[in-house]
Write a protein that holds these residues in place. Structure first.
Motif, PDB file in Angstrom:
ATOM      1  N   ILE A 887     -24.947 -28.064  41.997  1.00 52.60           N
ATOM      2  CA  ILE A 887     -25.906 -27.495  41.078  1.00 52.60           C
ATOM      3  C   ILE A 887     -25.295 -27.022  39.802  1.00 52.60           C
ATOM      4  N   GLN A 888     -24.220 -26.171  40.014  1.00 53.35           N
ATOM      5  CA  GLN A 888     -23.685 -25.443  39.013  1.00 53.35           C
ATOM      6  C   GLN A 888     -23.020 -26.352  38.011  1.00 53.35           C
ATOM      7  N   MET A 889     -22.416 -27.462  38.453  1.00 55.18           N
ATOM      8  CA  MET A 889     -21.723 -28.438  37.545  1.00 55.18           C
ATOM      9  C   MET A 889     -22.769 -29.195  36.851  1.00 55.18           C
ATOM     10  N   LYS A 890     -23.874 -29.575  37.458  1.00 56.79           N
ATOM     11  CA  LYS A 890     -24.889 -30.109  36.651  1.00 56.79           C
ATOM     12  C   LYS A 890     -25.656 -29.150  35.712  1.00 56.79           C
ATOM     13  N   HIS A 893     -24.207 -25.406  32.225  1.00 53.55           N
ATOM     14  CA  HIS A 893     -24.028 -25.350  30.982  1.00 53.55           C
ATOM     15  C   HIS A 893     -25.310 -24.825  30.244  1.00 53.55           C
ATOM     16  N   SER A 894     -26.566 -25.027  30.777  1.00 48.35           N
ATOM     17  CA  SER A 894     -27.794 -24.610  30.269  1.00 48.35           C
ATOM     18  C   SER A 894     -28.411 -23.621  30.890  1.00 48.35           C
ATOM     19  N   VAL A 895     -28.058 -23.171  32.183  1.00 48.87           N
ATOM     20  CA  VAL A 895     -28.410 -22.190  32.804  1.00 48.87           C
ATOM     21  C   VAL A 895     -27.412 -21.102  32.963  1.00 48.87           C
ATOM     22  N   PRO A 896     -27.269 -20.026  31.990  1.00 50.05           N
ATOM     23  CA  PRO A 896     -26.067 -19.123  32.289  1.00 50.05           C
ATOM     24  C   PRO A 896     -25.934 -18.366  33.477  1.00 50.05           C
ATOM     25  N   ASP A 897     -27.017 -18.024  33.985  1.00 50.01           N
ATOM     26  CA  ASP A 897     -27.051 -17.185  35.516  1.00 50.01           C
ATOM     27  C   ASP A 897     -26.129 -17.859  36.331  1.00 50.01           C
ATOM     28  N   LEU A 898     -26.020 -19.164  36.283  1.00 51.87           N
ATOM     29  CA  LEU A 898     -25.258 -20.050  37.337  1.00 51.87           C
ATOM     30  C   LEU A 898     -24.070 -19.983  37.096  1.00 51.87           C
ATOM     31  N   ARG A 899     -23.383 -19.389  36.001  1.00 48.49           N
ATOM     32  CA  ARG A 899     -21.930 -19.354  35.625  1.00 48.49           C
ATOM     33  C   ARG A 899     -21.382 -18.146  36.485  1.00 48.49           C
ATOM     34  N   THR A 900     -21.164 -18.329  37.830  1.00 56.72           N
ATOM     35  CA  THR A 900     -20.718 -17.065  38.629  1.00 56.72           C
ATOM     36  C   THR A 900     -19.770 -17.693  39.756  1.00 56.72           C
ATOM     37  N   PRO A 901     -18.777 -17.005  40.166  1.00 57.45           N
ATOM     38  CA  PRO A 901     -17.995 -17.710  41.281  1.00 57.45           C
ATOM     39  C   PRO A 901     -18.421 -17.294  42.420  1.00 57.45           C
ATOM     40  N   ARG A 902     -19.677 -16.592  42.475  1.00 56.24           N
ATOM     41  CA  ARG A 902     -20.014 -16.094  44.099  1.00 56.24           C
ATOM     42  C   ARG A 902     -21.296 -17.130  44.275  1.00 56.24           C
ATOM     43  N   THR A 903     -21.185 -17.404  45.812  1.00 53.32           N
ATOM     44  CA  THR A 903     -22.167 -18.595  46.054  1.00 53.32           C
ATOM     45  C   THR A 903     -23.530 -18.157  46.223  1.00 53.32           C
ATOM     46  N   LEU A 904     -23.828 -16.701  46.943  1.00 51.81           N
ATOM     47  CA  LEU A 904     -24.940 -16.162  46.808  1.00 51.81           C
ATOM     48  C   LEU A 904     -25.597 -15.908  45.537  1.00 51.81           C
ATOM     49  N   HIS A 905     -24.662 -15.513  44.589  1.00 58.97           N
ATOM     50  CA  HIS A 905     -25.588 -15.241  43.233  1.00 58.97           C
ATOM     51  C   HIS A 905     -25.914 -16.372  42.582  1.00 58.97           C
ATOM     52  N   ALA A 906     -24.989 -17.663  42.694  1.00 61.94           N
ATOM     53  CA  ALA A 906     -25.405 -18.689  42.253  1.00 61.94           C
ATOM     54  C   ALA A 906     -26.510 -19.385  42.893  1.00 61.94           C
ATOM     55  N   LEU A 907     -26.823 -19.430  44.014  1.00 62.93           N
ATOM     56  CA  LEU A 907     -27.886 -19.920  44.983  1.00 62.93           C
ATOM     57  C   LEU A 907     -29.409 -19.135  44.454  1.00 62.93           C
ATOM     58  N   LEU A 908     -29.035 -17.657  44.126  1.00 62.34           N
ATOM     59  CA  LEU A 908     -30.312 -17.087  43.769  1.00 62.34           C
ATOM     60  C   LEU A 908     -30.602 -17.666  42.343  1.00 62.34           C
ATOM     61  N   ALA A 909     -29.493 -17.787  41.770  1.00 66.39           N
ATOM     62  CA  ALA A 909     -30.147 -18.197  40.085  1.00 66.39           C
ATOM     63  C   ALA A 909     -30.455 -19.755  40.403  1.00 66.39           C
ATOM     64  N   ALA A 910     -30.099 -20.608  41.241  1.00 64.45           N
ATOM     65  CA  ALA A 910     -30.741 -22.041  40.998  1.00 64.45           C
ATOM     66  C   ALA A 910     -32.162 -21.825  41.705  1.00 64.45           C
ATOM     67  N   TYR A 911     -32.336 -20.829  42.325  1.00 65.61           N
ATOM     68  CA  TYR A 911     -33.887 -20.887  42.874  1.00 65.61           C
ATOM     69  C   TYR A 911     -34.750 -20.184  41.931  1.00 65.61           C
ATOM     70  N   GLU A 912     -34.043 -19.400  41.055  1.00 67.81           N
ATOM     71  CA  GLU A 912     -34.846 -18.757  40.084  1.00 67.81           C
ATOM     72  C   GLU A 912     -35.154 -19.567  38.816  1.00 67.81           C
ATOM     73  N   ALA A 913     -34.132 -20.380  38.658  1.00 69.04           N
ATOM     74  CA  ALA A 913     -34.292 -21.455  37.601  1.00 69.04           C
ATOM     75  C   ALA A 913     -35.156 -22.791  37.914  1.00 69.04           C
ATOM     76  N   GLY A 914     -35.634 -22.642  39.308  1.00 67.18           N
ATOM     77  CA  GLY A 914     -36.424 -23.806  39.892  1.00 67.18           C
ATOM     78  C   GLY A 914     -35.666 -25.171  40.004  1.00 67.18           C
ATOM     79  N   LEU A 915     -34.474 -24.765  40.331  1.00 64.44           N
ATOM     80  CA  LEU A 915     -33.424 -26.012  40.965  1.00 64.44           C
ATOM     81  C   LEU A 915     -33.526 -26.078  42.144  1.00 64.44           C
ATOM     82  N   LEU A 916     -33.973 -25.117  43.021  1.00 64.74           N
ATOM     83  CA  LEU A 916     -34.205 -25.117  44.300  1.00 64.74           C
ATOM     84  C   LEU A 916     -35.297 -24.543  44.859  1.00 64.74           C
ATOM     85  N   ALA A 917     -35.878 -25.051  45.871  1.00 61.20           N
ATOM     86  CA  ALA A 917     -37.188 -24.298  46.459  1.00 61.20           C
ATOM     87  C   ALA A 917     -36.889 -23.161  47.130  1.00 61.20           C
TER      88      ALA A 917
END
Length: 995
Positions: A887-890, A893-917
């Motif tokens: 999800i981060q790789m894809k 670039h357009s979702v700055p909150d996904l630019r984190t090395p931390r798994t849980l932070h990226a997971l939360l960002a993916a949900y908040e961006a609507g990329l994950l239910a």
């Protein structure tokens, strides 16, 4: 309250113990009108009751329905005293008389005395000798409650209610046996419509009492635990399924007669779940079937349950045969494999399910409650009963008598223990009498406790009245709780000292074999070794030995409740010896609230901690303050490291001191995790901080030693990768890194050689056999085949020309860790376009998915169960991390909150961006957190690192205990992981391959 020097009616009521004076006055007037008994006489009678308000209120209700029986009792010479005591102590008995006022006549002429077992059986059986259908069950229950009244009348009238507890519990048990006997006889008649009279007559059925029923120590309202045994008339019956069908029907009807709802309420629950195979097993078995099960399948706890077995009803000869066949099995159970684990499991179940808000009110299960007495006595019986038939008795009080008579416990301790046990039972009885309901909770309000105090008869200070206050019963309860816990230690643990040291004790000194038996029973695997450690700690006349003798009994109990008592005791001895006569250590253990218990908990629960504490014994002082267990910040640790470097000592000495700093802080974090002071997020953050400071400090020390003044412009840096880069490491994790340098004015060849020397030196000075620091550079370009260190430009050129998808994916977790700041900044800026590309080529996405499938099969250890692999298995860390990284790789670039090395932070960002239910993100996060916690817990427990969830119950239980679950949670740990992983895998399969 006086008028003309006389006591007013309201003050008279208050002195008699009434609370609601207006309602009481009205009820007394009505009762006088209904019965003709003078009001003053009624007040004087009610004053003898525990709850005068409730007593008068209930008696008025009965008199309204049928005044003659009430009038007859109140005009008798002695019956009113019994009546008021019964109605004031038990609204349940009052309700019985409201349903059946005619039976109040039983009280006329009654002299409080316990009925015999034969009398109760005769009366209850006679009551059911005529009639049919449900009317027989009603008759049985009414007859039983009439016997219950006789017992309660004796109990409530006793001059010393504590002293009669033993005979009261025996009578209650005999009454239950009589009810079962009558119910079985009724069942035989009821079964005649389904089976022939001959079939029923040829079916022998014995009812074996277990638990309190078997031990003749029932409460007023207890479950009655039973086992049903059947045989044919000829004693075989094994080949006759029809006989078992008849016997099963008889057993079911017998239970129905006691505990199914009819016009008269049930008596109590007949619980047959202690039978072979529990609820899943056959309700009735032949004796041979029971024995076959016990011989082949039974667990150790089932033999311990047989300790209290006794025939209650039915065929006496068959019951005796059952006892003769099973009794020897009880005393051989301590030799069985798994005996210790079963004892620990039983002990753990005692408190595991108590709601937190009930622990302090539990008369039965809480600390200092009835179970503490019963468990201690039963354990002593099992330990000594295998060789001494004198202690093979069923009831708790009889067992205490036998144990003191044989010298296994001291007379003073036994007397106190027995008295406290009877007081606890008395309180329990009075609480259950109130509503004739099963309860073991001390009441919460002062008014309820005042009634309880008056009901006990322990605090009668004024003749003619029931006395006692809420404070009286509360202080008694608290004193008993404290004494029971203290005597528990003295009875079971302190005599162990007499086997190894010159310690006075008023029982006979235990022999070596007896002491070994006790230690084995409480969970020590190497009891002989434990005795030697106890001796080494407690022998002698020094102040240290004296304090250790004081501490050792209670510490032994805490060790025995831990995960690995043997290792805990060994580690404690080593730490004690390392600290020598340090006054602060023994003073802290003796005086600090919780420090000694915390020390035993962490030493018996974690080899990782025990091994570190042996090197840093002064860390025991941290247990005296929660603040000492809090992780140190990056700034504080970095400042300490700089202070080490400022001393200008040699590289070897600087590295030694930095490694010592790392050991100390790892230990601090581990101790905080084990004591519950730190959560998983705080643990991973602390471990990452410690590793960052360690690497940065060691690098500074190495550079000072290797980089000369003429190496102008030479820069070197360390990049964190993997879980380390994500600041998500656990105990025992490797530190994945990349090494980068910039030559500056240094010759490129010389710069390359210098960079390699720095890496080699960094790895060498970082080596620590106790807590290894593995700087793993396998994620570098070209993997193990590539150069160990590259220039920034070499990295740039490689990623531009040769980089494959997995290498870009690995960079998602890259984080600047140590070294020259400008080089770190330039490296991170260089890799951002690579790991956060504008567009990801479809071929790269397909390649990532293909590699993920390969990783699952090729990297899985040979022979490992994939479902138990926390990292590579289905639903494990790898599934969550690869999905998040794709999800981060894809989209990063357009979702700055996904630019984190931390798994849980990226997971939360993916949900908040609507990329994950939301549910998908929640399930993935839960599995990732649990896997992380399980890995660290296993490392803390064993001192070694593994990605596999253990299969052994003991190890699983240990992991559960590290995670602050109750004892006996091993299978729950396994089920929790398998469930979380299964749910996460479903999400992975549904999402990953569609990205």
């Amino acid at each position: 309250m006086r008028a003309g020097g006389r006591v007013t009616p309201r003050s008279q009521l208050a002195r008699a113990g009434f609370v609601d004076l207006g309602e009481a006055a009205s009820a007394l007037d009505e009762l006088t009108e209904l019965t003709g008994v003078p009001r003053d006489e009624l007040v004087a009678g009610a004053a003898r009751s525990a709850d005068p308000d409730a007593a008068v209120r209930a008696l008025v209700q009965v008199a309204r329905r049928e005044p003659d029986p009430v009038r007859g009792v109140l005009r008798d010479a002695a019956a009113p005293q019994i009546l008021w005591r019964l109605f004031g102590a038990s609204q349940g008995i009052a309700a019985f008389y409201l349903r059946h006022p005619v039976h109040l006549r039983d009280l006329v002429g009654m002299r409080p005395a316990l009925p015999t077992a034969a009398e109760m059986t005769r009366r209850i059986v006679d009551a059911t000798s005529e009639g049919r259908g449900a009317a027989l069950w009603v008759a049985l229950r009414v007859a039983y409650r009439r016997e219950l009244v006789r017992i309660a009348a004796f109990d409530l009238s006793a001059p010393d209610p504590v002293e009669v507890v033993r005979v009261v519990t025996a009578a209650l048990s005999d009454a239950a046996a009589a009810a079962l006997e009558a119910s079985l006889r009724v069942a035989r008649r009821m079964a005649e419509g389904q089976f022939s009279a001959q079939e029923i007559a040829d079916t022998r059925l014995a009812i074996i009492g277990m638990g309190k029923a078997g031990a003749r120590e029932l409460n007023y309202v207890s479950d009655v635990d039973v086992i049903f045994v059947a045989e044919g008339a000829d004693g075989s019956g094994i080949s006759d399924p029809r006989m078992l069908e008849v016997a099963t029907r008889l057993a079911m009807l017998t239970m129905r007669g006691i505990d199914e709802f009819e016009a008269e309420p049930p008596l109590w629950e007949v619980d047959a779940n202690l039978r072979p195979e529990g609820k899943k097993g056959a309700l009735v078995r032949t004796l041979a079937s029971h024995l076959a099960y016990y011989d082949r399948w039974a667990q150790s706890w089932e033999f311990q349950a047989l300790l209290k077995a006794r025939p209650l009803a039915g065929d006496a000869a068959l019951g005796a045969a059952y006892m003769a066949a099973t009794r020897p099995l009880v005393w051989a159970s301590s030799e069985r494999d798994g005996f210790v684990e079963s004892v620990q499991d039983m002990r753990g179940r005692v408190t595991a399910n108590i709601p937190a808000d009930e622990v302090a009110r539990q008369l039965k299960l809480g600390p200092g409650g009835l179970r503490d007495v019963e468990f201690t006595v039963q354990l002593l019986q099992i330990v000594h009963g295998w060789s001494d038939e004198a202690v093979r008795v069923q009831s708790t009080l009889s067992a205490i008598d036998a144990l003191v008579e044989r010298g296994y416990i001291g007379r003073a301790d036994a007397a106190s223990f027995a008295t406290d046990y009877r007081i606890l039972r008395l309180l329990e009885h009075r609480l259950q009498l109130q509503q004739l309901r099963r309860t073991h909770l001390m009441p919460e309000t002062d008014e309820e406790r005042r009634v309880l105090a008056r009901a006990t008869g322990l605090f009668d200070h004024t003749p003619g009245t029931a006395g006692g206050t809420a404070g009286d019963v509360t202080s008694t309860w608290e004193r008993v709780r404290h004494d029971v816990r203290d005597i528990h230690v003295r009875l079971f643990y302190r005599p162990l000292l007499s086997a190894v040291a010159e310690t006075e004790y008023d029982a006979r000194a235990l022999t070596g074999s007896e002491a070994i038996g006790r230690l084995t029973a409480i969970g020590f695997g190497d009891a002989k070794g434990a005795l030697s450690h106890i001796g080494a700690l407690t022998r002698g006349v020094s102040r240290k030995a004296t304090v250790q003798r004081t501490l050792m009994p209670v510490m032994l109990r805490w060790f025995s409740e831990g995960i690995d008592p043997d290792y805990g005791l060994i580690a404690y001895r080593r730490i004690s010896e390392r600290l020598g006569d340090s006054p602060w250590f023994l003073r802290m253990l003796r005086d600090s609230a919780g420090a000694a218990e915390s020390l035993t908990k962490i030493l018996s629960g974690s080899r990782y901690i025990g091994e570190l504490m042996e090197w840093i014994p002064e860390s025991a002082s941290w247990l005296d303050s929660d603040e000492q267990l809090r992780p140190r910040t990056h700034e504080v640790l970095a400042h300490e490291a700089r202070s080490i470097m400022a001393r200008r000592v040699s590289l070897k000495e600087s590295a030694k001191r930095i490694r010592a700093l790392r050991r100390r802080e790892l230990l601090r974090t581990a101790m905080g995790a084990m004591t519950g002071a730190l959560g998983i997020k705080e643990v991973t953050t602390s471990l990452t901080t410690i590793t960052d400071v360690t690497i940065d400090s060691l690098l500074a020390a190495v550079r000072r030693d290797l980089v000369a003044d003429d190496h102008v412009g030479f820069e070197f840096a360390v990049i964190g990768m993997g879980r380390y880069g994500g600041a998500e490491i656990g105990f025992g994790s490797d530190a994945d890194v990349l090494f980068v340098y910039r030559a500056g004015s240094v010759d490129p060849t010389a710069a390359d050689q210098l960079a390699k020397k720095i890496v080699a030196a960094l790895r060498e000075v970082g080596e620590d056999n106790l807590v290894p620091l593995d700087l793993d550079a396998d994620l570098r370009p070209e993997g193990r085949k590539g150069p160990i260190a590259r220039t920034l430009e070499a990295y740039r050129a490689y990623y531009a020309k040769w980089s494959v998808s997995w290498e870009a994916q690995a960079l998602l977790r890259a984080r600047a860790v140590a070294g020259d700041a400008s080089l770190l900044d330039d490296f991170m800026a260089m890799i951002d376009p690579i790991r956060y590309p504008d567009v990801v080529a479809p071929t790269d996405v397909r390649e990532i998915k293909r590699i993920k499938a390969r990783v699952e099969t090729e990297r899985m250890p040979k022979g490992a169960d994939p479902t138990r692999h926390l990292k590579l298995g289905p639903g494990g860390l790898s599934d969550v991390e690869w999905l998040v990284q794709l999800i981060q790789m894809k989209h990063a670039h357009s979702v700055p909150d996904l630019r984190t090395p931390r798994t849980l932070h990226a997971l939360l960002a993916a949900y908040e961006a609507g990329l994950l239910a939301e549910d998908d993100a929640r399930l993935l996060g839960a599995a990732w957190r649990l896997a992380t916690r399980l890995r660290s817990a296993n490392t803390l427990l064993t001192g070694t690192t593994s990605d596999l969830l253990p299969t052994g119950y003991r190890a699983l239980d240990g992991i559960g205990r590290v995670l602050e679950m109750p004892a006996g949670s091993g299978w729950h740990v396994e089920e929790q992981w398998l469930g979380a992983a299964r749910r996460a895998r479903r999400v992975f399969d549904a999402v990953f391959y569609d990205l």
